[in-house]
Scaffold this motif. Structure first.
Motif, PDB file in Angstrom:
ATOM      1  N   CYS A 101       1.001  -1.321   0.065  1.00  0.00           N
ATOM      2  CA  CYS A 101       0.023   0.170   0.027  1.00  0.00           C
ATOM      3  C   CYS A 101       0.862   1.269  -0.032  1.00  0.00           C
ATOM      4  O   CYS A 101       1.951   1.018   0.811  1.00  0.00           O
ATOM      5  CB  CYS A 101      -1.048  -0.033   1.211  1.00  0.00           C
ATOM      6  SG  CYS A 101      -2.313   1.134   1.110  1.00  0.00           S
ATOM      7  N   VAL A 102       0.624   1.989  -0.919  1.00  0.00           N
ATOM      8  CA  VAL A 102       1.501   3.495  -1.003  1.00  0.00           C
ATOM      9  C   VAL A 102       0.842   4.396  -0.205  1.00  0.00           C
ATOM     10  O   VAL A 102      -0.465   4.705  -0.195  1.00  0.00           O
ATOM     11  CB  VAL A 102       1.614   3.869  -2.415  1.00  0.00           C
ATOM     12  CG1 VAL A 102       2.317   5.191  -2.519  1.00  0.00           C
ATOM     13  CG2 VAL A 102       2.321   2.886  -3.256  1.00  0.00           C
ATOM     14  N   ARG A 103       1.506   5.118   0.706  1.00  0.00           N
ATOM     15  CA  ARG A 103       1.204   6.214   1.206  1.00  0.00           C
ATOM     16  C   ARG A 103       1.644   7.512   0.725  1.00  0.00           C
ATOM     17  O   ARG A 103       2.914   7.752   0.705  1.00  0.00           O
ATOM     18  CB  ARG A 103       1.742   6.151   2.989  1.00  0.00           C
ATOM     19  CG  ARG A 103       1.303   4.892   3.574  1.00  0.00           C
ATOM     20  CD  ARG A 103       2.043   5.028   4.940  1.00  0.00           C
ATOM     21  NE  ARG A 103       1.209   5.977   5.849  1.00  0.00           N
ATOM     22  CZ  ARG A 103       1.446   5.905   7.240  1.00  0.00           C
ATOM     23  NH1 ARG A 103       2.508   5.187   7.656  1.00  0.00           N
ATOM     24  NH2 ARG A 103       0.943   6.938   7.701  1.00  0.00           N
ATOM     25  N   TRP A 104       0.761   8.304   0.147  1.00  0.00           N
ATOM     26  CA  TRP A 104       1.328   9.499  -0.770  1.00  0.00           C
ATOM     27  C   TRP A 104       1.357  10.508   0.009  1.00  0.00           C
ATOM     28  O   TRP A 104       0.161  11.193   0.084  1.00  0.00           O
ATOM     29  CB  TRP A 104       0.194   9.318  -1.958  1.00  0.00           C
ATOM     30  CG  TRP A 104       0.637  10.307  -2.924  1.00  0.00           C
ATOM     31  CD1 TRP A 104      -0.012  11.640  -3.139  1.00  0.00           C
ATOM     32  CD2 TRP A 104       1.604   9.859  -4.403  1.00  0.00           C
ATOM     33  NE1 TRP A 104       0.551  12.008  -4.499  1.00  0.00           N
ATOM     34  CE2 TRP A 104       1.161  11.202  -4.900  1.00  0.00           C
ATOM     35  CE3 TRP A 104       2.242   8.973  -4.561  1.00  0.00           C
ATOM     36  CZ2 TRP A 104       2.080  11.279  -5.982  1.00  0.00           C
ATOM     37  CZ3 TRP A 104       2.838   8.988  -5.900  1.00  0.00           C
ATOM     38  CH2 TRP A 104       2.879  10.216  -6.591  1.00  0.00           C
ATOM     39  N   SER A 110      -0.508  11.748  -8.697  1.00  0.00           N
ATOM     40  CA  SER A 110      -0.308  10.760  -8.919  1.00  0.00           C
ATOM     41  C   SER A 110      -0.761  10.016 -10.292  1.00  0.00           C
ATOM     42  O   SER A 110      -2.084   9.928 -10.466  1.00  0.00           O
ATOM     43  CB  SER A 110      -0.438   9.531  -7.838  1.00  0.00           C
ATOM     44  OG  SER A 110      -0.603   8.013  -8.449  1.00  0.00           O
ATOM     45  N   ARG A 115       2.042   5.348 -11.315  1.00  0.00           N
ATOM     46  CA  ARG A 115       1.614   3.989 -10.686  1.00  0.00           C
ATOM     47  C   ARG A 115       2.186   2.842 -11.147  1.00  0.00           C
ATOM     48  O   ARG A 115       2.738   1.816 -10.459  1.00  0.00           O
ATOM     49  CB  ARG A 115       0.226   4.354 -10.380  1.00  0.00           C
ATOM     50  CG  ARG A 115      -0.306   5.238  -9.292  1.00  0.00           C
ATOM     51  CD  ARG A 115      -1.881   4.791  -9.162  1.00  0.00           C
ATOM     52  NE  ARG A 115      -2.666   5.024 -10.101  1.00  0.00           N
ATOM     53  CZ  ARG A 115      -3.256   6.063 -10.648  1.00  0.00           C
ATOM     54  NH1 ARG A 115      -3.137   7.375 -10.060  1.00  0.00           N
ATOM     55  NH2 ARG A 115      -4.179   5.984 -11.669  1.00  0.00           N
ATOM     56  N   TYR A 151      -3.656   2.894  -2.330  1.00  0.00           N
ATOM     57  CA  TYR A 151      -2.931   4.117  -2.155  1.00  0.00           C
ATOM     58  C   TYR A 151      -3.822   4.903  -1.074  1.00  0.00           C
ATOM     59  O   TYR A 151      -5.138   5.047  -1.054  1.00  0.00           O
ATOM     60  CB  TYR A 151      -3.008   5.229  -3.468  1.00  0.00           C
ATOM     61  CG  TYR A 151      -1.974   4.574  -4.461  1.00  0.00           C
ATOM     62  CD1 TYR A 151      -1.722   3.721  -5.251  1.00  0.00           C
ATOM     63  CD2 TYR A 151      -0.817   5.883  -4.395  1.00  0.00           C
ATOM     64  CE1 TYR A 151      -0.596   3.503  -5.965  1.00  0.00           C
ATOM     65  CE2 TYR A 151       0.165   5.439  -5.151  1.00  0.00           C
ATOM     66  CZ  TYR A 151       0.253   4.319  -5.988  1.00  0.00           C
ATOM     67  OH  TYR A 151       1.199   4.268  -6.776  1.00  0.00           O
ATOM     68  N   VAL A 153      -4.180   8.924   0.298  1.00  0.00           N
ATOM     69  CA  VAL A 153      -4.004   9.951  -0.227  1.00  0.00           C
ATOM     70  C   VAL A 153      -4.428  11.155   0.808  1.00  0.00           C
ATOM     71  O   VAL A 153      -5.649  10.686   1.227  1.00  0.00           O
ATOM     72  CB  VAL A 153      -4.213  10.186  -1.698  1.00  0.00           C
ATOM     73  CG1 VAL A 153      -3.233   9.382  -2.480  1.00  0.00           C
ATOM     74  CG2 VAL A 153      -5.654   9.777  -1.911  1.00  0.00           C
ATOM     75  N   LEU A 159      -5.210  11.342  -7.282  1.00  0.00           N
ATOM     76  CA  LEU A 159      -4.994  10.139  -8.313  1.00  0.00           C
ATOM     77  C   LEU A 159      -5.734  10.353  -9.564  1.00  0.00           C
ATOM     78  O   LEU A 159      -6.955  10.248  -9.730  1.00  0.00           O
ATOM     79  CB  LEU A 159      -5.682   8.794  -7.541  1.00  0.00           C
ATOM     80  CG  LEU A 159      -4.948   8.566  -6.086  1.00  0.00           C
ATOM     81  CD1 LEU A 159      -5.799   7.325  -5.431  1.00  0.00           C
ATOM     82  CD2 LEU A 159      -3.598   7.982  -6.315  1.00  0.00           C
ATOM     83  N   CYS A 180      -3.013   3.780   5.256  1.00  0.00           N
ATOM     84  CA  CYS A 180      -3.711   2.647   4.620  1.00  0.00           C
ATOM     85  C   CYS A 180      -4.550   2.100   5.858  1.00  0.00           C
ATOM     86  O   CYS A 180      -4.018   1.939   7.004  1.00  0.00           O
ATOM     87  CB  CYS A 180      -3.023   1.668   3.903  1.00  0.00           C
ATOM     88  SG  CYS A 180      -1.748   2.231   2.708  1.00  0.00           S
ATOM     89  N   SER A 208       4.163  -1.394   3.326  1.00  0.00           N
ATOM     90  CA  SER A 208       4.139   0.066   2.559  1.00  0.00           C
ATOM     91  C   SER A 208       5.173   0.663   2.025  1.00  0.00           C
ATOM     92  O   SER A 208       6.112   0.803   2.421  1.00  0.00           O
ATOM     93  CB  SER A 208       3.405   0.991   3.706  1.00  0.00           C
ATOM     94  OG  SER A 208       2.343   0.596   4.214  1.00  0.00           O
TER      95      SER A 208
END
Ligand SMILES: *[C@@H]1O[C@H](CO)[C@@H](O)[C@H](O)[C@H]1NC(C)=O
Ligand SMILES: *[C@@H]1O[C@H](CO)[C@@H](O)[C@H](O)[C@H]1NC(C)=O
Length: 302
Positions: A101-104, A110, A115, A151, A153, A159, A180, A208
């Motif tokens: 999971c990406v923590r933006w 993005s 991605r 993600y 955000v 996104l 997340c 992450s």
């Protein structure tokens, strides 16, 4: 959640060119930013070649160093066996599938293309650690599949493009950082029960990638088995590089590997876990992670 282990700061000259890197370090004992060591940037003159190994047979010049490393590991991390969340545990739990999971945590958009390159970079980087384990002392996995499933955000409109199939989170932790959903985080559901996770099993994430604007301007990072925290600028400047060395180093911490700011294993001069001394995973790094496999295998009865 402990956020530690290493912050590397390189002073950069121009586009992604590192010169006279100053390594700074935060660790458990000091908890404040202090300059510990300055390493010359030492690129290996040739690509690191890591011979395959099927059993514990490190080269003679690594034996003492590896022994020193494991002794130091026991000192720095006496609870290693109780922690069931090392990246090897994550791989073993789901047959070689690692969900990110990406923590933006930055204001940039993005795009779908970014991605896609992000997912490829994570696969390529983790593959370098995975490959040295394949075939070694009963390591049963042969295929690594790294997916980005979610993600987090600040605002969904960051996104762009097609986000169907992605879990999008807009919740924040107490520090205001996009987070997340902890209900979908494997480390807090080690029995595999994802029934509390709104998306169920397919929304499980293991680890992450945390891209945080606070690290912009410093080319640095943090890593542990929760994941890797990097500067978004560093990450995207290097996302297509074969070896994204700070990402590789921070991933190494997720396998349990140490930092080497104040000592050097006997006979070793260049390896990715000694920050700034190598830009890629080397044979010494490979043996350190293989040693972890042996130890975990015995402890977990795999
Ligand atoms: C595990 O992964 C391998 C390689 O992708 C696959 O062939 C195998 O069927 C998988 N096993 C299970 C139990 O899902
Ligand atoms: C959007 O992404 C989903 C999941 O990856 C895919 O199945 C779908 O075809 C994509 N839609 C478009 C219009 O590209």
């Amino acid at each position: 959640m402990v956020k530690i282990l290493s912050l590397l700061t390189f002073s950069a000259l121009g586009m992604g060119v590192l010169a006279h890197p100053h390594i700074k370090h935060i660790d458990r004992r000091f908890c404040s930013l202090e300059e510990r060591n300055v390493f010359p940037r030492t690129d290996l003159t040739t690509r690191a070649v890591i011979p395959k190994a099927t059993k514990w047979s490190p080269p003679a010049n690594m034996v003492t160093g590896l022994d020193q490393v494991w002794k130091q590991t026991l000192k720095e991390n006496p609870g290693w066996a109780q922690d069931k969340n090392w990246i090897i545990d994550q791989m073993m739990a789901n047959n070689g599938t690692i969900n990110y999971c990406v923590r933006w945590n930055h204001p940039g958009k993005s795009t779908a293309a970014a991605r896609a390159t992000t997912a490829k970079a994570l696969q390529r980087s983790m593959q370098k650690w995975f490959d040295v384990l394949v075939g070694f002392e009963g390591f049963p996995l042969t295929k690594l599949a790294v997916n980005v499933v979610g993600y987090a955000v600040k605002n969904k409109n960051l996104l762009e493009g097609n986000i169907s199939g992605l879990d999008v989170y807009t919740t924040k932790n107490p520090d205001g950082v996009p987070e997340c959903d902890p209900r979908c985080y494997r480390a807090t559901h080690l029995n595999g029960d994802m029934s509390q996770c709104p998306g169920g099993k397919k929304s499980r994430y293991d680890i992450s990638l945390w891209l945080d604007e606070s690290l912009t301007g410093e080319i640095g990072g943090y890593g542990y088995n929760w994941g890797q925290e990097l500067s978004p600028k560093y990450f995207f400047d290097n996302v297509n590089s074969e070896n994204i060395h700070i990402l590789l180093h921070e991933m190494g911490h997720g396998f349990g590997l140490l930092d080497f700011y104040d000592w050097t294993p006997q006979g070793q001069t260049n390896f990715i876990m000694m920050a700034g001394s190598a830009m890629e995973v080397t044979e010494f790094d490979a043996w350190m992670v293989r040693d972890w496999w042996r130890k975990l295998k015995a402890n977990r009865k795999w």
